[in-house]
Design an enzyme around this catalytic site. Structure first.
Site, mmCIF file in Angstrom:
data_model
loop_
_atom_site.group_PDB
_atom_site.id
_atom_site.type_symbol
_atom_site.label_atom_id
_atom_site.label_comp_id
_atom_site.label_asym_id
_atom_site.label_seq_id
_atom_site.Cartn_x
_atom_site.Cartn_y
_atom_site.Cartn_z
ATOM 1 N N SER A 118 0.796 -1.580 -0.212
ATOM 2 C CA SER A 118 0.120 0.175 0.191
ATOM 3 C C SER A 118 0.902 0.964 0.029
ATOM 4 O O SER A 118 0.529 2.225 -0.274
ATOM 5 C CB SER A 118 -1.069 0.248 1.060
ATOM 6 O OG SER A 118 -0.453 -0.496 2.630
ATOM 7 N N HIS A 139 -2.282 -2.800 -5.522
ATOM 8 C CA HIS A 139 -2.833 -2.738 -5.064
ATOM 9 C C HIS A 139 -4.205 -2.513 -5.101
ATOM 10 O O HIS A 139 -5.173 -1.702 -5.571
ATOM 11 C CB HIS A 139 -2.677 -1.732 -4.447
ATOM 12 C CG HIS A 139 -2.829 -0.081 -2.896
ATOM 13 N ND1 HIS A 139 -2.932 0.664 -3.445
ATOM 14 C CD2 HIS A 139 -3.263 -1.314 -1.903
ATOM 15 C CE1 HIS A 139 -3.518 0.640 -1.448
ATOM 16 N NE2 HIS A 139 -3.158 -0.551 -0.970
ATOM 17 N N GLU A 151 -5.184 -0.127 -7.050
ATOM 18 C CA GLU A 151 -4.262 1.252 -7.720
ATOM 19 C C GLU A 151 -3.429 0.143 -8.420
ATOM 20 O O GLU A 151 -2.112 -0.561 -7.766
ATOM 21 C CB GLU A 151 -4.216 0.759 -6.921
ATOM 22 C CG GLU A 151 -3.571 2.753 -6.657
ATOM 23 C CD GLU A 151 -2.939 3.851 -5.578
ATOM 24 O OE1 GLU A 151 -2.863 4.877 -5.688
ATOM 25 O OE2 GLU A 151 -2.844 3.028 -4.566
ATOM 26 N N ASN A 189 -3.201 6.216 -0.207
ATOM 27 C CA ASN A 189 -2.297 6.645 0.857
ATOM 28 C C ASN A 189 -1.915 7.238 0.404
ATOM 29 O O ASN A 189 -1.703 8.125 2.168
ATOM 30 C CB ASN A 189 -1.852 5.117 1.699
ATOM 31 C CG ASN A 189 -2.390 3.676 1.638
ATOM 32 O OD1 ASN A 189 -3.891 4.445 1.859
ATOM 33 N ND2 ASN A 189 -2.267 2.826 1.606
#
Length: 296
Positions: A118, A139, A151, A189
């Site tokens: 992540s 991800h 992702e 993130n």
């Protein structure tokens, strides 16, 4: 891309294995712990039961999905026929680098090596292999069977072919892939974790309580889950790890993890998985009750 190996039988690993198997890939789920593999298969079965109950799949679909999954405790054995490997081990740089060194040795030369990290640099991970062009970030979001986003992160040397194949494969799983470049935190993130960290600072500084902070964000910003509850769901140790990646990667004080987050992780208050974080978690109860430390 018929044979898929998934490394790590935790929450993300079993979810990724579930989705690939549901879409008729042959999946090998790999973990050093036989107990973790047994637990993962039980979790997948229970999640499929819920889907049958909701009539989103049939009982026959469930049986086919489970039949598509086998397990292995040996990494070498688990990846020897892989077309794609998806690593979903703990979010620890040293561990991931070791796993990718071993994958480079054991997986077929043609195999794409993907990581579900992540936040950790895809370029750094790829650099420990001899196939940087075939290393990519994939991800998935938690819970994997439900969340649509993948992702897809290109490392510095990731090839166009590797990216195209990964995007197309994600779409074939009923997901919506979004291509991003390899910088700390990627997109998800880099935006989410500073917001969670700021919510923790807001609690730390006494601006408002746990329930109040989450209520403001749910009712005022239409978030389905408040940032403190979400932090508990992700795992406070994971949140701290990602904040440290952002802080180290950018060298900017705005990414420094809140001291309260650091203290909670040190004390073992990791959120839902430990039974207590910003909220307390009681088996069989869905009531959101702030942890005793934050009760008002």
């Amino acid at each position: 891309m018929k044979n898929i190996s998934v490394i790590g039988a935790g929450t993300m690993g079993n979810g990724i294995a579930h989705v690939f198997a549901q879409y008729q890939h042959q999946v090998t789920l790999v973990d050093v712990s036989a107990a973790a593999l047994e637990k993962a298969l039980a979790t997948i079965s229970n999640n499929l039961d819920r889907m049958v109950k909701k009539e989103s799949i049939t009982a026959a679909d469930k049986d086919r999905t489970l039949a598509n999954i086998k397990t292995a405790t040996s990494l070498e054995e688990g990846v020897k026929h892989a077309d794609l490997v998806v690593e979903a081990a703990t979010e620890n740089v040293a561990l991931k680098l070791k796993v990718f060194q071993d994958l480079d040795t054991f997986a077929p030369a043609k195999a794409i090596l993907a990581t579900n990290t992540s936040s950790i640099s895809i370029t750094q991970i790829a650099a420990v292999t001899k196939r940087a062009r075939q290393v990519i970030g994939m991800h998935f979001m938690n819970p994997v069977p439900v969340m649509k986003l993948v992702e897809v992160i290109r490392g510095f040397d990731t090839s166009d072919d590797t990216t195209r194949i990964t995007m197309e494969l994600s779409q074939s799983l009923g997901k919506i892939p979004v291509e991003v470049n390899d910088y700390p935190g990627f997109v998800a993130n880099r935006i989410l974790m500073p917001m969670i960290n700021e919510a923790i600072y807001t609690l730390y500084e006494g601006v408002a309580g746990v329930t109040e902070i989450d209520t403001v964000m749910k009712l005022g910003m239409a978030h389905p889950m408040g940032p403190l509850q979400l932090a508990d769901f992700i795992g406070l140790d994971v949140c701290l790890s990602i904040m440290r990646v952002l802080h180290d990667g950018f060298g900017q004080p705005k990414y420094a993890p809140c001291p309260l987050l650091v203290n909670m992780v040190t004390a073992g208050k990791l959120g839902a998985k430990s039974g207590e974080g910003f909220y307390q978690y009681i088996a069989g109860s869905k009531e959101l009750i702030p942890a005793p430390k934050f009760a008002r």
